[in-house]
Design a protein around this motif. Sequence first.
Motif, PDB file in Angstrom:
ATOM      1  N   ILE A 199       0.829  -1.216   0.000  1.00 17.78           N
ATOM      2  CA  ILE A 199       0.000   0.000   0.000  1.00 17.78           C
ATOM      3  C   ILE A 199       0.857   1.257   0.000  1.00 17.78           C
ATOM      4  CG2 ILE A 199      -1.599   1.368   1.390  1.00 17.78           C
ATOM      5  CD1 ILE A 199      -2.963  -1.193   2.181  1.00 17.78           C
TER       6      ILE A 199
ATOM      7  N   SER B 251       0.851   3.368  -3.660  1.00 16.71           N
ATOM      8  CA  SER B 251      -0.153   4.436  -3.660  1.00 16.71           C
ATOM      9  C   SER B 251       0.381   5.568  -2.815  1.00 16.71           C
ATOM     10  CB  SER B 251      -1.479   3.938  -3.092  1.00 16.71           C
ATOM     11  OG  SER B 251      -1.429   3.917  -1.692  1.00 16.71           O
ATOM     12  N   ARG B 252      -0.411   6.660  -2.744  1.00 14.09           N
ATOM     13  CA  ARG B 252       0.095   7.805  -1.982  1.00 14.09           C
ATOM     14  C   ARG B 252      -0.323   7.747  -0.521  1.00 14.09           C
ATOM     15  NH1 ARG B 252      -3.137  13.078  -3.357  1.00 14.09           N
ATOM     16  NH2 ARG B 252      -5.285  12.365  -3.485  1.00 14.09           N
ATOM     17  N   ILE B 253      -0.872   6.609  -0.102  1.00  9.45           N
ATOM     18  CA  ILE B 253      -1.232   6.436   1.309  1.00  9.45           C
ATOM     19  C   ILE B 253       0.051   6.415   2.142  1.00  9.45           C
ATOM     20  CG2 ILE B 253      -2.303   4.847   2.941  1.00  9.45           C
ATOM     21  CD1 ILE B 253      -4.462   5.639   1.195  1.00  9.45           C
ATOM     22  N   LYS B 254       0.045   7.177   3.241  1.00  9.82           N
ATOM     23  CA  LYS B 254       1.233   7.239   4.086  1.00  9.82           C
ATOM     24  C   LYS B 254       1.257   6.059   5.047  1.00  9.82           C
ATOM     25  CE  LYS B 254       2.148  11.227   2.310  1.00  9.82           C
ATOM     26  NZ  LYS B 254       0.971  11.181   1.416  1.00  9.82           N
TER      27      LYS B 254
ATOM     28  N   ASP C 282       1.392   5.628   8.337  1.00 15.36           N
ATOM     29  CA  ASP C 282       0.533   5.499   9.524  1.00 15.36           C
ATOM     30  C   ASP C 282      -0.898   5.144   9.132  1.00 15.36           C
ATOM     31  OD1 ASP C 282       0.263   8.176   8.484  1.00 15.36           O
ATOM     32  OD2 ASP C 282      -0.990   8.563  10.223  1.00 15.36           O
ATOM     33  N   THR C 283      -1.372   5.712   8.006  1.00 14.13           N
ATOM     34  CA  THR C 283      -2.710   5.356   7.532  1.00 14.13           C
ATOM     35  C   THR C 283      -2.753   3.884   7.139  1.00 14.13           C
ATOM     36  OG1 THR C 283      -2.889   7.590   6.678  1.00 14.13           O
ATOM     37  CG2 THR C 283      -4.517   6.017   5.926  1.00 14.13           C
TER      38      THR C 283
ATOM     39  N   LEU D 292      -0.931   1.477   8.300  1.00 21.98           N
ATOM     40  CA  LEU D 292      -0.906   0.665   9.525  1.00 21.98           C
ATOM     41  C   LEU D 292      -2.309   0.549  10.113  1.00 21.98           C
ATOM     42  CD1 LEU D 292       2.261   2.043  11.390  1.00 21.98           C
ATOM     43  CD2 LEU D 292       2.008  -0.191  10.348  1.00 21.98           C
ATOM     44  N   GLY D 293      -2.977   1.710  10.263  1.00 24.61           N
ATOM     45  CA  GLY D 293      -4.299   1.702  10.868  1.00 24.61           C
ATOM     46  C   GLY D 293      -5.303   0.939  10.020  1.00 24.61           C
ATOM     47  N   LEU D 294      -5.156   1.097   8.700  1.00 23.16           N
ATOM     48  CA  LEU D 294      -6.082   0.447   7.776  1.00 23.16           C
ATOM     49  C   LEU D 294      -5.963  -1.076   7.870  1.00 23.16           C
ATOM     50  CD1 LEU D 294      -6.881   1.928   4.437  1.00 23.16           C
ATOM     51  CD2 LEU D 294      -6.328  -0.459   4.368  1.00 23.16           C
TER      52      LEU D 294
ATOM     53  N   LEU E 248      -4.543  -2.854  10.223  1.00 22.32           N
ATOM     54  CA  LEU E 248      -4.907  -3.278  11.580  1.00 22.32           C
ATOM     55  C   LEU E 248      -6.405  -3.491  11.700  1.00 22.32           C
ATOM     56  CD1 LEU E 248      -3.637  -1.465  14.759  1.00 22.32           C
ATOM     57  CD2 LEU E 248      -6.050  -1.726  14.434  1.00 22.32           C
ATOM     58  N   SER E 249      -7.184  -2.471  11.274  1.00 19.10           N
ATOM     59  CA  SER E 249      -8.626  -2.557  11.530  1.00 19.10           C
ATOM     60  C   SER E 249      -9.316  -3.536  10.589  1.00 19.10           C
ATOM     61  CB  SER E 249      -9.254  -1.171  11.446  1.00 19.10           C
ATOM     62  OG  SER E 249      -8.874  -0.526  10.266  1.00 19.10           O
TER      63      SER E 249
END
Lengths: 440, 297
Positions: free
Chosen positions: A90, A94-97, A99-100, A102-104, A106-107
């Motif tokens: 990811i 893509s341009r997702i950083k 921390d996002t 990780l959270g994505l 994870l959940s």
Amino acid sequence: MPSIETILRFLSDPNTLWVLSGTMLLGLSSGVIGAFAFLRKRSLMGDVLAHAALPGICIAFMLTGAKSPIFFLIGAILSGVLASIAINVITRFSRIKEDTALGLILSVFFGFGIVLLTQIQHQGSGNQSGLDKFLFGQSASLVGEDVWVMGSVAVLLLVVTFLFFKEFKLLCFDAGFGRSLGFPMTALDLFLMLLLVVAVVIGLQAAGVVLVVALIVTPAAAARYWTERLDIMLILSAILGGLSGALGTGLSTMGYNLPTGPLIVVAASFIFFISMVFAPQRGLLAKALRLARVRRETAQESILHMLYEARERGAGPVTVRDVATRFTLSSWRLQQAVRNLVKKGWIRIESRGEDRVLTATENGWQAAYNSVLHARLTEVWMMHENEVGGAIRDPDSGALREEIPEDILPTLWKLLILHGREPQWKPSLVQKPEQGGVEG
Amino acid sequence: MGMTIIITGAMVAIACGFLGCFLILRRLAMVGDAISHAVLPGIVVAYLISGTKDSVWMLLGAAAFGLLCTFLIQILSQQGVQHDAAISVTFTFLFAVGVILVSLYTRQVHLDLDHVLYGEIAYVPFNTWTLFGWEAGPRAMWIVGAALFLSLVVVGLLYKEFKVVAFDPQMAAALGIPVLLIHYLLMGLVSVTTVASFESVGAILVVAMLIVPGATAYLLTDKLEWMLAISALVGILSSIFGYWISLWLDASIAGSMTVAAGLLFVCAFLFSPLHGVVTRWIVRRSMRLAAIKGGEG
């Protein structure tokens, strides 16, 4: 306070002993692996892996129909590896950083795990009580078999860490350099991730999904305060982790029927807090003391410099009020500095009207001269740092050293004269001409 | 009944996704995760003080502990603890304190840990509010609706400020915008929304709704207004698909909604017209082919 009798009774209960050794082993192994994760700035990865393990464990249970730690471990490792690959993909494509991502992961993984968990419940396999423990952990239910698994995994982790110490060290501090030396850094990174998954999974049973994160991060963060060396940090982190486990277990047996996992976390947080405040070099207290000392010395130096410069210019006497108007010192710090200088026998105070005049003693003049000379030499050195060279600056911290090296002194003196900054007046008591006779 | 669940789920997803967009832009996604765990002691303390399950108290307690969590993370970072470690240390500590409080007062409190953390959206339709004899509908819907309304009002009033802070905090500071105040305001809203959503989807699945719709929208547009709108749409779609999946598989509704949101993200990741992996691959390939043809001709 518990009496010795209580402690003895506590230790003589075999069940408590199993729990105690289990939590200590857990703290120990998480502490070691956590130290690497901490240094790799992967603390949150522990959180992700702990949550991402749920679907793996559920699938392992669905496939085998058995509550076996080994299959759970394999399932958790597989989904943990999948999660870290997904995060990499990811962030890379893509341009997702990070921390996002990780959270994505994870959940979504955890949500999928919940779906599987309810599936298992609805199928009525009944025997899913072991999976429930996954969520909060239940150290009190640790039995001999679990402790044996924990113990062997802990030993395994320690041995692997010992064997790969150099490689992991390289990975933590200079991965680029390691790659240029020909070490397979990506593989090592994955291997470390694998060890982290193992540490997380064996922690889940005792501490639960959220609290296992604390066992990975908090002892390492606490250990970092006490040392600058990796090997010592690893040992300390393991000890602090084990100590947290023991403390938490001890507290939970005191009564009140409190859960062990959260108490271990609170114990670890307490140790972290103590470390943050009281660690000798990096602790808050040490930092505050150091800052106070620097302020004190600077205040004294400022007064000496002012006295010397007035004398150099042939100006009149210096009063306390002059010092106060020239420097932004609190009146308390100014009084303290004057008092300290008087105590050293470097200055005298004479009252004149409502103000007080400061004059230096023989020793005081000498100290003032040395200090001013040092300050001015440093000043010209900083102006000509690139030409003069010489290591006044500490290569690591960038701070200036106390001593100016002998070999660049002559050059610095020439520069002083060039800028018209050489001290114009020399107290008679100066015996050792620091400038080595270059003057003139 | 299914409609109520879908609407509640969609409202949770919209309320969380709306704030999540700002978290994602400010790279605070994991702080959102931390807050959603750290509010637990706030709920318990509010419960112990007020003695009721009155949601206003819970929201206040949660907001207080959410802000405390943000504050502690900030302090630890300033003291030289790495940011990621500061987050983990803070939220695990607060969460542990919360679990201990729950088990200490579990007899007086009747707070069910499973319920607080994992929620059960299936019970939403049965838990209704009756105001002066008027059947007002499910409680959870009102609470989430109130949180959403609060977020919309606060962000709406300070929209320009929130926008500048989200994209360029330094410039915001240079413009004289109180960056720290906006930061704490956002975190306070996140805490309130988290707690409001607890009852229906549970603490950990709130994180999914905070992050996944916003991340999906982030892949589909470059404009903040569109990002907010798309995240709401993704939230609604996740709720509908999620409910459908849960019926099909006979599984947890909240978990299914998360999985649906995850699937929507994967679609955006692959096929987004702007940033999709497959789309870019096709564009590059056609450009290469055109270049080859151009070279031949």
